[in-house]
Structures are given as structure tokens and as C-alpha cells.
Design an enzyme around this catalytic site. Structure first.
Site, PDB file in Angstrom:
ATOM      1  N   ARG A  42       8.944   5.395   4.441  1.00 45.27           N
ATOM      2  CA  ARG A  42       7.836   5.842   5.221  1.00 45.27           C
ATOM      3  C   ARG A  42       7.665   5.111   6.752  1.00 45.27           C
ATOM      4  NH1 ARG A  42       1.819   6.310   2.992  1.00 45.27           N
ATOM      5  NH2 ARG A  42       1.734   4.186   3.283  1.00 45.27           N
ATOM      6  N   LYS A  87      -0.205  11.161  -1.652  1.00 47.58           N
ATOM      7  CA  LYS A  87      -1.420  11.841  -1.189  1.00 47.58           C
ATOM      8  C   LYS A  87      -1.250  12.762   0.160  1.00 47.58           C
ATOM      9  CE  LYS A  87      -3.961   8.103  -1.936  1.00 47.58           C
ATOM     10  NZ  LYS A  87      -2.744   7.072  -2.390  1.00 47.58           N
ATOM     11  N   ARG A  97      -1.783  -4.304  -1.795  1.00 46.17           N
ATOM     12  CA  ARG A  97      -2.063  -2.896  -1.781  1.00 46.17           C
ATOM     13  C   ARG A  97      -1.907  -2.616  -3.549  1.00 46.17           C
ATOM     14  NH1 ARG A  97       0.742  -0.284   2.999  1.00 46.17           N
ATOM     15  NH2 ARG A  97      -0.087   1.675   2.149  1.00 46.17           N
ATOM     16  N   ARG A 118       2.950   1.238  10.130  1.00 48.29           N
ATOM     17  CA  ARG A 118       1.779   1.026  10.222  1.00 48.29           C
ATOM     18  C   ARG A 118       1.448  -0.472   9.689  1.00 48.29           C
ATOM     19  NH1 ARG A 118      -0.963   4.561   5.361  1.00 48.29           N
ATOM     20  NH2 ARG A 118      -1.746   2.606   4.661  1.00 48.29           N
ATOM     21  N   ARG A 124     -12.192   4.516  -4.244  1.00 49.50           N
ATOM     22  CA  ARG A 124     -11.071   3.400  -4.411  1.00 49.50           C
ATOM     23  C   ARG A 124     -11.595   2.521  -5.334  1.00 49.50           C
ATOM     24  NH1 ARG A 124      -7.282   4.341   0.171  1.00 49.50           N
ATOM     25  NH2 ARG A 124      -5.726   2.823   0.155  1.00 49.50           N
TER      26      ARG A 124
HETATM   27  P1  AMP Z   1      -4.607   4.352   2.944  1.00 48.43           P
HETATM   28  O1  AMP Z   1      -4.093   4.728   4.413  1.00 48.43           O
HETATM   29  O2  AMP Z   1      -5.495   5.083   2.338  1.00 48.43           O
HETATM   30  O3  AMP Z   1      -3.471   3.525   2.336  1.00 48.43           O
HETATM   31  O4  AMP Z   1      -5.390   3.031   3.359  1.00 48.43           O
HETATM   32  C1  AMP Z   1      -5.341   2.090   4.125  1.00 48.43           C
HETATM   33  C2  AMP Z   1      -6.074   0.737   3.999  1.00 48.43           C
HETATM   34  O5  AMP Z   1      -7.560   1.322   4.586  1.00 48.43           O
HETATM   35  C3  AMP Z   1      -6.395   0.187   2.666  1.00 48.43           C
HETATM   36  O6  AMP Z   1      -5.317  -0.596   2.264  1.00 48.43           O
HETATM   37  C4  AMP Z   1      -7.765  -0.271   2.736  1.00 48.43           C
HETATM   38  O7  AMP Z   1      -7.784  -1.619   3.236  1.00 48.43           O
HETATM   39  C5  AMP Z   1      -8.669   0.366   3.686  1.00 48.43           C
HETATM   40  N1  AMP Z   1      -9.100   1.795   2.962  1.00 48.43           N
HETATM   41  C6  AMP Z   1      -8.920   3.172   3.012  1.00 48.43           C
HETATM   42  N2  AMP Z   1      -9.866   3.697   2.059  1.00 48.43           N
HETATM   43  C7  AMP Z   1     -10.474   2.951   1.651  1.00 48.43           C
HETATM   44  C8  AMP Z   1     -11.603   3.045   0.608  1.00 48.43           C
HETATM   45  N3  AMP Z   1     -12.008   3.879   0.214  1.00 48.43           N
HETATM   46  N4  AMP Z   1     -12.159   1.940   0.407  1.00 48.43           N
HETATM   47  C9  AMP Z   1     -11.829   0.524   0.792  1.00 48.43           C
HETATM   48  N5  AMP Z   1     -10.852   0.458   1.627  1.00 48.43           N
HETATM   49  C10 AMP Z   1     -10.016   1.594   1.980  1.00 48.43           C
END
Ligand code: AMP
Length: 192
Positions: free
Chosen positions: A127, A13, A147, A136, A88
Site C-alpha cells: 500500500r 477495511k 499499530r 502515509r 478502537r
Molecule cells: P487508520 O487510517 O484507521 O489506520 O488510522 C490511522 C491513525 O489514526 C491511527 O494509527 C491512530 O493514530 C489514529 N486513529 C484513527 N482512528 C482512531 C480511533 N478510533 N481512535 C484513536 N485513534 C485513531
């Protein structure tokens, strides 16, 4: 142009959103990036979110909806935006509908990056190895498993949600990066 990129962690994404930023001059709104910035800056939201993110759980709907609502009002979103990692949950999708209606905006499309779960672990490990400054905090086996299960349980239902609105297009995310990019551009041309 306002769109959502939907897909599990590691589906690509962020990479595809970057391409669209360059191609269309719209803003990338990654809630994950925004939350990581809040964690790094040790803001109140960041302090609250860190532990939840590190274990691969979701931050509360209220917090992310608030962040997105503020961000959408910024000038660089005037030409449009890509929501990357938001919504999400169905509750976030409903809050987004309401938020956009209040702002007099509407979504043009929702693009799902469809991938086999089997390859996600490999992609995320890669990654993690390639990330400058180290991986990360949530790119480890335990958090990743969490996740993915959170995605299956809480985010996957959004496919039906947006399918029902007629906004959903599915792109094969197993293709090469350039092929995925081209498939997305085809979807965007169709809606233009
Ligand atoms: P990402 O970089 O999109 O994989 O997000 C990393 C982490 O941020 C996720 O595993 C959640 O803990 C938090 N996070 C990101 N976007 C959301 C969302 N829309 N709702 C809830 N938690 C989020």
C-alpha cells in the site's frame, strides 16, 4: 444500515468500505481519513493528533468520539454509515453505544475482517508503494509494529465486546478482494 468494520491495519477495511459505499449508498466514516484531513488542514485537532498518529499510537477517545458524533449528524449519513477504524477501544465502543442511543439510532451489525498477522506487513508495504503522493507518515516499519501491538492490546477486545451483543459476524479477510466483498454482502443480506 449502520455497521462497524473491525480488523487490524492492512486487513482491507478501507477497500471493502468503498465497495459498500458504491453498492448501498451509505457513507464511509473513516476516523483515520478524518484525522489525516485535520492534520493536512492544520486544525487544532490535527496539530494535536499528528505526532501521535505518526508513531502509531491512538488519538484520545474524547477527540475521536467527538469527531464521529458530529459526522453522524451530517445528511449523507441518513441512509446509514460504515464505521471504519472506529471504535478502537472498549471505551470508544461504550461511548458509541451511548451516542447512538441519544441519537435514537442502532447498529445493525459488526463485521470482523479476520486475517493472519503475517501478511499484514506485506500488504502495508505494498500500500505504501502504491499510494499516490507518497506513503502515509505511519506506513513505516516502526509505526506499523506499534499499530499492530496497539490493535492487539486495545482493539482486539472489541471482538468479545460485540460477540456478547450478538452483533458480530466474522469474514475471512484472507480471501481475494472480490471474495471478501461477496462474503460481506452475504452477511448484509442475512440481516436485511
Ligand atoms: P487508520 O487510517 O484507521 O489506520 O488510522 C490511522 C491513525 O489514526 C491511527 O494509527 C491512530 O493514530 C489514529 N486513529 C484513527 N482512528 C482512531 C480511533 N478510533 N481512535 C484513536 N485513534 C485513531
Amino acid at each position: 444500515m449502520r455497521l462497524i468494520l473491525l480488523g487490524p491495519p492492512g486487513a482491507g477495511k478501507g477497500t471493502q468500505a468503498q465497495f459498500m459505499v458504491e453498492q448501498h449508498g451509505i457513507a464511509q466514516l473513516s476516523t483515520g481519513d478524518m484525522l489525516r484531513a485535520a492534520v493536512a488542514a492544520k486544525t487544532a485537532i490535527g496539530l494535536q493528533a499528528k505526532e501521535i498518529m505518526d508513531r502509531g499510537d491512538l488519538v484520545s477517545d474524547e477527540v475521536v468520539v467527538g469527531i464521529v458524533s458530529d459526522r453522524v449528524d451530517e445528511p449523507d449519513c441518513a441512509k446509514g454509515f460504515i464505521l471504519d477504524g472506529f471504535p478502537r477501544t472498549v471505551a470508544q465502543a461504550e461511548a458509541l453505544d451511548e451516542m447512538l442511543e441519544q441519537k435514537g439510532l442502532r447498529l445493525d451489525t459488526v463485521i470482523e475482517l479476520a486475517v493472519d498477522e503475517g501478511i499484514l506487513l506485506d500488504r502495508i508495504v505494498k500500500r505504501a508503494e502504491e499510494t499516490e503522493g507518497g506513503p502515509r507518515a505511519d506506513d513505516n516499519a516502526e509505526a506499523l509494529a506499534k499499530r499492530l501491538s496497539v490493535y492487539r492490546e486495545q482493539t482486539q477486545p472489541l471482538i468479545d465486546y460485540y460477540s456478547g451483543t450478538g452483533l458480530l459476524s466474522s469474514v475471512d479477510g484472507m480471501q481475494s478482494m472480490d471474495e471478501v466483498r461477496a462474503s460481506i454482502e452475504t452477511v448484509l443480506k442475512e440481516i436485511a
